[in-house]
Design an enzyme around this catalytic site. Sequence first.
Site, PDB file in Angstrom:
ATOM      1  N   SER A   2      -2.893  -1.822   5.364  1.00 24.37           N
ATOM      2  CA  SER A   2      -2.178  -0.779   6.088  1.00 24.37           C
ATOM      3  C   SER A   2      -3.076  -0.219   7.180  1.00 24.37           C
ATOM      4  O   SER A   2      -4.235   0.107   6.933  1.00 24.37           O
ATOM      5  CB  SER A   2      -1.776   0.332   5.112  1.00 24.37           C
ATOM      6  N   CYS A  38      -2.704  14.086   6.210  1.00 19.88           N
ATOM      7  CA  CYS A  38      -3.416  13.290   5.195  1.00 19.88           C
ATOM      8  C   CYS A  38      -4.628  14.038   4.657  1.00 19.88           C
ATOM      9  O   CYS A  38      -5.448  14.546   5.413  1.00 19.88           O
ATOM     10  CB  CYS A  38      -3.847  11.956   5.799  1.00 19.88           C
ATOM     11  N   CYS A  90       0.219   8.873  -2.233  1.00 17.76           N
ATOM     12  CA  CYS A  90      -0.217   8.538  -0.868  1.00 17.76           C
ATOM     13  C   CYS A  90      -0.761   9.753  -0.152  1.00 17.76           C
ATOM     14  O   CYS A  90      -0.118  10.803  -0.121  1.00 17.76           O
ATOM     15  CB  CYS A  90       0.944   8.061  -0.008  1.00 17.76           C
ATOM     16  N   HIS A  97       5.163   6.905  11.446  1.00 18.19           N
ATOM     17  CA  HIS A  97       5.342   8.353  11.263  1.00 18.19           C
ATOM     18  C   HIS A  97       5.981   9.116  12.422  1.00 18.19           C
ATOM     19  O   HIS A  97       6.365  10.266  12.262  1.00 18.19           O
ATOM     20  CB  HIS A  97       4.026   9.038  10.884  1.00 18.19           C
ATOM     21  N   CYS A 141     -12.819   9.019   6.128  1.00 14.59           N
ATOM     22  CA  CYS A 141     -12.003   8.397   7.170  1.00 14.59           C
ATOM     23  C   CYS A 141     -12.274   9.094   8.495  1.00 14.59           C
ATOM     24  O   CYS A 141     -12.624  10.265   8.524  1.00 14.59           O
ATOM     25  CB  CYS A 141     -10.525   8.540   6.796  1.00 14.59           C
ATOM     26  N   CYS A 167      -4.091   0.105  -5.518  1.00 16.14           N
ATOM     27  CA  CYS A 167      -4.336   0.654  -4.184  1.00 16.14           C
ATOM     28  C   CYS A 167      -5.832   0.928  -4.056  1.00 16.14           C
ATOM     29  O   CYS A 167      -6.378   1.751  -4.793  1.00 16.14           O
ATOM     30  CB  CYS A 167      -3.526   1.948  -4.058  1.00 16.14           C
ATOM     31  N   CYS A 195      -5.494  12.057  10.514  1.00 19.07           N
ATOM     32  CA  CYS A 195      -4.043  12.230  10.569  1.00 19.07           C
ATOM     33  C   CYS A 195      -3.723  13.611   9.977  1.00 19.07           C
ATOM     34  O   CYS A 195      -4.266  13.993   8.945  1.00 19.07           O
ATOM     35  CB  CYS A 195      -3.342  11.118   9.801  1.00 19.07           C
ATOM     36  N   GLU A 212     -11.762   6.917  -4.251  1.00 27.21           N
ATOM     37  CA  GLU A 212     -10.768   6.790  -5.306  1.00 27.21           C
ATOM     38  C   GLU A 212      -9.985   5.488  -5.221  1.00 27.21           C
ATOM     39  O   GLU A 212      -9.866   4.889  -4.155  1.00 27.21           O
ATOM     40  CB  GLU A 212      -9.809   7.978  -5.240  1.00 27.21           C
TER      41      GLU A 212
HETATM   42  N1  SAH Z   1      -5.702   4.243   7.267  1.00 23.86           N
HETATM   43  C1  SAH Z   1      -4.669   3.358   6.837  1.00 23.86           C
HETATM   44  C2  SAH Z   1      -4.628   3.245   5.327  1.00 23.86           C
HETATM   45  C3  SAH Z   1      -4.092   4.486   4.612  1.00 23.86           C
HETATM   46  S1  SAH Z   1      -2.603   4.052   3.869  1.00 23.86           S
HETATM   47  C4  SAH Z   1      -3.345   3.784   7.407  1.00 23.86           C
HETATM   48  O1  SAH Z   1      -3.297   4.840   8.033  1.00 23.86           O
HETATM   49  O2  SAH Z   1      -2.368   3.054   7.311  1.00 23.86           O
HETATM   50  C5  SAH Z   1      -2.002   5.531   3.278  1.00 23.86           C
HETATM   51  C6  SAH Z   1      -0.593   5.797   3.752  1.00 23.86           C
HETATM   52  O3  SAH Z   1      -0.164   7.089   3.277  1.00 23.86           O
HETATM   53  C7  SAH Z   1      -0.500   5.862   5.268  1.00 23.86           C
HETATM   54  O4  SAH Z   1       0.737   5.411   5.712  1.00 23.86           O
HETATM   55  C8  SAH Z   1      -0.626   7.348   5.481  1.00 23.86           C
HETATM   56  O5  SAH Z   1      -0.200   7.707   6.763  1.00 23.86           O
HETATM   57  C9  SAH Z   1       0.217   7.896   4.363  1.00 23.86           C
HETATM   58  N2  SAH Z   1      -0.064   9.282   4.056  1.00 23.86           N
HETATM   59  C10 SAH Z   1      -1.171   9.986   4.347  1.00 23.86           C
HETATM   60  N3  SAH Z   1      -1.077  11.246   3.889  1.00 23.86           N
HETATM   61  C11 SAH Z   1       0.122  11.342   3.279  1.00 23.86           C
HETATM   62  C12 SAH Z   1       0.773  12.376   2.559  1.00 23.86           C
HETATM   63  N4  SAH Z   1       0.200  13.556   2.392  1.00 23.86           N
HETATM   64  N5  SAH Z   1       1.990  12.121   2.046  1.00 23.86           N
HETATM   65  C13 SAH Z   1       2.554  10.900   2.187  1.00 23.86           C
HETATM   66  N6  SAH Z   1       1.974   9.881   2.826  1.00 23.86           N
HETATM   67  C14 SAH Z   1       0.768  10.092   3.377  1.00 23.86           C
END
Ligand code: SAH
Length: 410
Positions: free
Chosen positions: A247, A158, A389, A271, A151, A144, A155, A131
């Site tokens: 990021s 996520c 995000c 985080h 991935c 974005c 996390c 996406e």
């Molecule tokens: N893998 C990279 C790129 C992803 S960026 C990274 O981890 O930085 C996407 C951002 O959104 C990251 O900061 C991620 O931690 C955050 N994110 C992931 N799931 C989320 C959610 N459910 N709500 C808000 N932010 C989230």
Amino acid sequence: MIENAMNKPEPSTANNIATDNGQNLPENTLVRPTLIALDRTELGAALVQIDVKDKQVRMRVNQLWNGLYARGLTDLSELHTISKDLRQKLIKKHTIERPHIVTEQISNDGTRKWLLRFKSDIPGKPGPEAEMVYIPEETRGTLCISSQVGCTLNCRFCHTGTMPLVRNLTADEIVGQVMLARDRLGDWPLIEADDKSGLPDSRRMITRLVFMGMGEPLYNFNHVKKASGILSDDAGINLSRRRITLSTAGVVPQMHQAGAEIACMLAVSLHATNDKLRDKLVPINRKYPLKELMQACRDYPGLSNARRITFEYVMLDGINDSIQDAKALVQLLKGIPAKINLIPFNPWPNSPCQCSDWAQIERFADIINDAGYASPIRRPRGRDIMAACGQLKSESERISNRERKKLLED
Ligand code: SAH
């Protein structure tokens, strides 16, 4: 603003859906390799292959570059700056196809999300899907993009993390995402090769690019680096490296190299402020703990007050959102030129956490403000279409083929 006079294609109506039933496979690029994301030397080599004379190569490369990246041609037959004969040869050998749009959705707040299908590794089978999201704002717009399909990071909070890695996206697929977004938004600056008026900066739709879609960009270093080089080239797409943000969840060994060789802005998905919690939330922390991550941030090439690192911090109810956490965050970032970006957690089906309540997010933000950080809370965008995000996940994973077929019939 965000109005664009150039023949902007009409997107499908608000809230979507489905433009494709899976029959429309991208052509087999093994047969006709793409010209997208070749650097100038590689483009030159491709031209020599179709008998362009050595002394003409440079000029032809520039014409192609202008056609592809300044004018955004979608069809090589429109490249009238070169002879018909040469055009025919190019068309026979190469493609400039973008990734294929499977669905386009538009949120109530104007955010757009596209589900894209990339080239197949197995001829005749549909390629993998990922996406891309466009977020219009008052005076700018952020695109974005994804760097991987799926991935490996897992996390906890996520959605993308619940999907296995399918594969890295190639440089042409990364550049292709931006080209496709420009196609859909009518955001190409030139109409003719010699058009000096162009589309002024004030009318640009995509003014920032963030590698915050699916995947971990530093696990796909070479393709991300090559793509960033093409995207920032000032004779073409011309997105300055300061307007490109990569990021990372903290792939420490690649961070220095990213600063030195890609030279874009850096965002770090922090985080948590202690290893015990971060080990759980962002499991890559077990490999590269906070101490190493913070050192890599301090050592990031080009870091200064004018070029700060953005620290992303997702607000999870009762997990990392206490006043104490806010103070620990301030302490942890001491001495690093930093911006802090608080992201209200965006829910997804069966997600194991909840978003902190708004009053708590504001209390948290106050402490950060008081410590001297402007601390923007990232306003959730596109939640109604799961474009915010951490909500991205290939539609194919969520919607079964049967359901999709039904959508098409409705
Ligand atoms: N893998 C990279 C790129 C992803 S960026 C990274 O981890 O930085 C996407 C951002 O959104 C990251 O900061 C991620 O931690 C955050 N994110 C992931 N799931 C989320 C959610 N459910 N709500 C808000 N932010 C989230």
